[in-house]
Write an enzyme that holds these catalytic residues in place. Structure first.
Site, mmCIF file in Angstrom:
data_model
loop_
_atom_site.group_PDB
_atom_site.id
_atom_site.type_symbol
_atom_site.label_atom_id
_atom_site.label_comp_id
_atom_site.label_asym_id
_atom_site.label_seq_id
_atom_site.Cartn_x
_atom_site.Cartn_y
_atom_site.Cartn_z
ATOM 1 N N HIS A 1 50.363 88.145 96.593
ATOM 2 C CA HIS A 1 50.144 87.040 95.423
ATOM 3 C C HIS A 1 50.038 87.867 94.119
ATOM 4 O O HIS A 1 50.190 88.951 93.864
ATOM 5 C CB HIS A 1 49.074 86.508 95.748
ATOM 6 C CG HIS A 1 47.554 87.161 95.085
ATOM 7 N ND1 HIS A 1 47.348 87.093 93.870
ATOM 8 C CD2 HIS A 1 46.832 87.930 95.775
ATOM 9 C CE1 HIS A 1 46.109 87.743 93.567
ATOM 10 N NE2 HIS A 1 45.871 88.322 94.928
ATOM 11 N N CYS A 2 50.569 86.833 93.057
ATOM 12 C CA CYS A 2 50.351 87.466 91.641
ATOM 13 C C CYS A 2 49.620 86.049 91.112
ATOM 14 O O CYS A 2 48.772 85.288 91.656
ATOM 15 C CB CYS A 2 51.562 87.688 91.026
ATOM 16 S SG CYS A 2 53.245 86.398 91.103
ATOM 17 N N ALA A 3 50.008 85.938 89.724
ATOM 18 C CA ALA A 3 49.170 84.692 89.173
ATOM 19 C C ALA A 3 49.819 83.304 89.916
ATOM 20 O O ALA A 3 49.028 82.468 90.060
ATOM 21 C CB ALA A 3 49.501 84.652 87.777
#
Length: 189
Positions: free
Chosen positions: A131-133
């Site tokens: 994941h990221c933002a």
């Protein structure tokens, strides 16, 4: 000219035969990406056991438990946004990369370590959340690199594998770096 146009149109319809396409540029890759899934949830399984998602799913311990996540690769790791200590007691292995979603950021230095972490998780029959933002650029770039490195996909094949399961759009700098990886891997095969 017509042949080239029909060939490019066929790019948008599905996976290509290995080594059957000319060198693509960033604009052509973006056209392929824009044909994928546009609505996304907080996490989508884009490969068996491999989820691509956003910060919200990464912070939802109940949902992580429900999905049986055993590994997390966080492409927005920083000392201000949680980290390994957040998952204490959940039996989750964690890897953090402090990546900026900027075309100038060198994500390529993280391609192999991230791919190794993803591969280990899946080889151990775990489930991994990358994941990221928002889950469309930094984390998507690392998932594409993993598919290219460990599953011998071309960049276009990796994009086609992911884009129909989750809307992604790596920034242009990341796409250039993935094109370089694609060239490098083709030279080694």
């Amino acid at each position: 000219m017509t042949l080239r146009y029909s060939y490019r149109s066929s790019l948008l319809r599905g996976p290509l035969q290995r080594a059957s396409h000319p060198i693509l540029n960033v604009y052509e890759l973006e056209k392929i990406l824009y044909t994928g899934k546009s609505i996304r949830s907080h996490a989508d399984e884009v490969w068996p056991g491999l989820y691509l998602g956003d910060q919200e799913i990464a912070a939802n311990k109940g949902e992580l438990h429900r999905l049986r996540i055993t590994h997390i690769l966080n492409a927005t790791h920083s000392r201000f946004r949680g980290g390994e200590e957040y998952y204490k007691g959940m039996h989750i292995l964690y890897m953090g990369i402090d990546a900026q979603d900027s075309p100038a950021f060198d994500m390529s230095v993280h391609f192999y370590p991230a791919a190794d972490f993803i591969h280990r998780a899946l080889r151990e029959r775990g489930k991994i959340l990358v994941h990221c933002a928002v889950g469309v650029s930094r984390s998507a770039t690392l998932v594409l690199a993993y598919l290219m490195i460990y599953h011998h996909m071309t960049l276009v094949e990796a994009i086609n594998t992911v884009k129909d399961r989750r809307g992604i759009i790596p920034n242009r700098g990341f796409l250039r770096q993935l094109l370089d990886l694609d060239k490098d891997l083709k030279g080694k095969r």
